[in-house]
Design a protein around this motif. Structure first.
Motif, short mmCIF file in Angstrom:
data_model
loop_
_atom_site.label_atom_id
_atom_site.label_comp_id
_atom_site.label_asym_id
_atom_site.label_seq_id
_atom_site.Cartn_x
_atom_site.Cartn_y
_atom_site.Cartn_z
N TYR A 1 87.47 69.86 70.22
CA TYR A 1 87.34 68.44 69.84
C TYR A 1 86.14 67.76 70.50
O TYR A 1 85.51 66.90 69.91
CB TYR A 1 88.62 67.72 70.24
CG TYR A 1 88.77 66.32 69.67
CD1 TYR A 1 88.95 66.13 68.31
CD2 TYR A 1 88.74 65.20 70.49
CE1 TYR A 1 89.10 64.86 67.78
CE2 TYR A 1 88.90 63.92 69.97
CZ TYR A 1 89.09 63.76 68.61
OH TYR A 1 89.24 62.51 68.10
N TRP B 1 94.44 60.86 69.06
CA TRP B 1 95.33 61.96 69.44
C TRP B 1 96.79 61.54 69.47
O TRP B 1 97.69 62.37 69.29
CB TRP B 1 94.91 62.55 70.79
CG TRP B 1 93.88 63.57 70.55
CD1 TRP B 1 92.53 63.44 70.73
CD2 TRP B 1 94.08 64.85 69.97
NE1 TRP B 1 91.90 64.57 70.30
CE2 TRP B 1 92.82 65.45 69.84
CE3 TRP B 1 95.20 65.56 69.55
CZ2 TRP B 1 92.65 66.72 69.31
CZ3 TRP B 1 95.04 66.82 69.03
CH2 TRP B 1 93.77 67.39 68.91
N ALA C 1 101.68 67.02 64.76
CA ALA C 1 101.52 68.30 65.48
C ALA C 1 102.71 69.24 65.31
O ALA C 1 102.59 70.35 64.78
CB ALA C 1 101.27 68.03 66.97
N LEU D 1 93.93 70.81 63.05
CA LEU D 1 95.30 71.13 62.61
C LEU D 1 95.57 72.63 62.72
O LEU D 1 96.67 73.05 63.07
CB LEU D 1 95.49 70.69 61.15
CG LEU D 1 95.32 69.19 60.87
CD1 LEU D 1 95.48 68.89 59.39
CD2 LEU D 1 96.32 68.37 61.68
N LEU E 1 94.83 62.99 55.31
CA LEU E 1 95.94 62.35 56.04
C LEU E 1 97.01 61.77 55.11
O LEU E 1 98.20 62.00 55.35
CB LEU E 1 95.41 61.27 56.99
CG LEU E 1 96.49 60.65 57.89
CD1 LEU E 1 97.04 61.68 58.87
CD2 LEU E 1 95.96 59.44 58.64
N ALA F 1 98.00 62.08 66.08
CA ALA F 1 98.23 63.52 65.84
C ALA F 1 99.51 63.99 66.51
O ALA F 1 100.30 64.74 65.93
CB ALA F 1 97.02 64.32 66.35
N VAL G 1 99.30 69.50 72.66
CA VAL G 1 98.70 68.19 72.38
C VAL G 1 98.71 67.31 73.63
O VAL G 1 97.77 66.57 73.90
CB VAL G 1 99.41 67.48 71.21
CG1 VAL G 1 98.76 66.14 70.92
CG2 VAL G 1 99.34 68.33 69.96
N THR H 1 91.30 62.20 62.96
CA THR H 1 91.66 63.39 63.74
C THR H 1 92.88 64.10 63.18
O THR H 1 92.92 65.32 63.09
CB THR H 1 91.92 62.98 65.21
OG1 THR H 1 90.72 62.44 65.73
CG2 THR H 1 92.34 64.17 66.05
N ALA H 2 93.91 63.34 62.80
CA ALA H 2 95.16 63.94 62.30
C ALA H 2 94.96 64.62 60.95
O ALA H 2 95.85 65.30 60.45
CB ALA H 2 96.25 62.88 62.20
#
Length: 545
Positions: free
Chosen positions: A69, A100, A108, A274, A432, A103, A290, A267-268
């Motif tokens: 990342y 994050w 996650a 992923l 997303l 996520a 995570v 990010t997610a």
């Protein structure tokens, strides 16, 4: 400030000692290649190649996620943005970190439980396989391609600057060399080799940034307030901006909100992030990874605050802008100001490692999507053997690597931040909404998924093409050039730099409209997915097919 530093910053050739920098780069590459060769023996099955045999612990995977990342944009770009724009630059750090939490809380563990290797596994679990996998593969490739371009162009510029490579041909050669090394990591090492490279790089990057942070603080009596105050004072005295006030970079609050939406929600939906959730044996380890990633990434982004303001005071905004790497040279110039050629060489080596690790992670994600989602499911109707899949993934990695090298050569000198923000905006707009609807909305169906993915993808790319980032920004009084990608023409009609504020809600709305206008509904399949996503029941069985 030393006259030696100023003369270096304004020189047109390189910073520091090229021979020392090459030696440090060489040592790093040799060590990581040796590790990749050692850990990657027996990379034959699909689970080994795509998911590292699911043999990594939560802590190891968390360190690797941080390595994946924290890209060149984080280390070089954010430090530079803070050094030049202060408060507004630090908002990038906050956006990347808060992302994050989205996520962790939303995707996650659930993704880890439902999927096998790729994002498309989750999306097609309860929907029609072929159209959904094709759409997911296209959006994965789009995000990965723009991210790859940014990293490759960054590698060319950074390494050419540090090695004293002059002219376009030298920079092109650097991009080719970076591409070839990265392809070895991916094709020979698979996910296992790539993960180890990312772990080593994350540790080096955080230690390197930590040492520089303590060094800067020590110069100001370990007082963060004096770092911020002195940096702002130096900036004002040299005719710059007050770095403690907002609004230096974003005059228009809607522009800022749009960028923030892309950063926080992107990010997610990033496929290469992923995919890392599948390298751990259980959903509990996915959660742990995570949490580790959040701590490490959060710590790093706190370092960027000190590094950015430290560079603003100890190097100076004018010197940073005048350096060959422009704003991106703030961190290397600060390293040179603090510890001379040795520290500069080490920090540059770490920055180079950063680019290699991120490029490897992106390439393995895109090649897995092509072989697992397109070749196995669409070409072979799900009947390809794991060995065939891995062979196709390696061929795909070779092709993608070649495309990335050519694209990186064309993107040389382009706005790298633009390419990264574009990748985030596409991920948040196309991926997303579909992921969240798949996991949480009982009624969601195939038409909703296709409208959401294609609608988000097309709207994000269209708005960026017609935004001021591509054409139409006025010329900068210092450089005499327009900050837009294309000089001398203006066809922009969309007023914002980032399309997030329009394309992200559009992705959600199209997913909703597509779903409610279609009669397709499979209650049993949703119930099965819900049980699996929440409990992990059946996920372990699925991984061994």
């Amino acid at each position: 400030m030393s006259t030696q530093l100023v003369s270096l910053a304004t020189a047109e050739t390189q910073v520091g000692n090229p021979a020392l920098n090459i030696a440090i780069f060489g040592v790093f590459v040799l060590i990581t290649l040796a590790i990749v060769v050692k850990v990657s023996r027996g990379n034959r099955s699909a689970a080994e190649y795509y998911a590292g045999g699911r043999a990594f612990s939560g802590r190891q995977n968390g360190i690797a996620i941080a390595g994946d990342y924290l890209s060149a944009a984080s280390f070089l770009g954010i430090a530079g943005a803070i050094a030049i724009n202060g408060y507004d630059g630090f908002l990038y750090s906050i956006g990347f970190l808060v992302a994050w939490l989205v996520a962790l809380l939303l995707v996650a563990e659930l993704l880890r439980n439902v999927g096998k290797y790729t994002m498309a596994d989750v999306l097609s679990f309860r929907l029609r396989q072929r159209p959904v996998r094709i759409a997911a593969a296209i959006s994965t490739l789009a995000v990965s391609f723009f991210y790859l371009l940014a990293q490759m162009a960054g590698a060319g510029g950074l390494v050419a600057l540090l090695l004293g490579v002059k002219g376009d041909w030298g920079q092109r050669l650097v991009i080719v060399i970076v591409g070839v090394i990265m392809l070895f990591y991916v094709i020979y090492g698979g996910m296992k080799g790539t993960t180890w490279v990312q772990m080593i790089k994350a540790v080096l990057l955080i230690i390197g940034a930590g040492i520089m942070t303590l060094w800067v603080l020590a110069k100001f009596g370990l007082n963060l307030s004096s770092v911020l105050g002195e940096a702002s004072k130096t900036s004002l005295e040299s005719g710059g901006k007050d770095l403690l006030l907002p609004g230096n970079q974003y005059k228009n609050p809607i522009d800022f909100i749009s960028l923030s939406m892309a950063l926080v929600l992107g990010t997610a939906g990033l496929p290469h992030v992923l995919m890392r959730f599948y390298t751990v044996p259980t959903s509990r380890e996915a959660r742990r990874s995570v949490v580790w990633a959040i701590w490490l990434i959060g710590l790093f982004y706190l370092f960027t605050l000190v590094l950015g303001y430290g560079a603003a005071d100890l190097v100076g905004g004018a010197e940073i802008k005048a350096a060959p790497g422009g704003v991106n040279s703030a961190a290397p110039l600060l390293a040179f100001a603090l510890g001379g050629e040795i520290l500069l060489g080490i920090i540059s080596g770490v920055a180079f490692a950063t680019i290699l690790a991120v490029v490897a992670g992106l390439t393995i994600t895109a090649s897995a999507s092509l072989s697992h989602d397109v070749y196995n499911t669409i070409v072979k109707d799900g009947n390809a053997t794991p060995e065939e899949e891995v062979r196709v993934a390696r061929i795909a990695a070779l092709v993608l690597g070649a495309v990335a090298i050519v694209g990186g050569i064309f993107a040389l000198g382009q706005n790298i931040a633009f390419l990264v923000a574009l990748a985030f905006a596409i991920a948040a707009s196309a991926n997303l909404p579909t992921i969240l609807y798949s996991l949480f909305w009982k009624r969601f169906n195939t038409r909703g998924a296709l409208w959401s993915i294609y609608g988000g993808l097309v709207s994000a790319i269209t708005l960026i093409v017609f935004s001021p980032v591509v054409s139409g920004k006025p010329n900068d009084p210092v450089t005499g050039k327009s900050p837009s990608m294309l000089q001398g023409i203006d066809f922009h009609w969309f007023p914002l730099d980032n399309p997030g504020i329009v394309s992200i809600p559009l992705g959600f709305i199209l997913g909703y409209i597509g779903t409610v206008t279609s009669k397709e509904y499979n209650a049993a399949k949703y119930a099965e997915m819900e049980v699996r996503s929440l409990t992990g029941h059946g996920a372990e069985v699925a991984t061994h097919h």
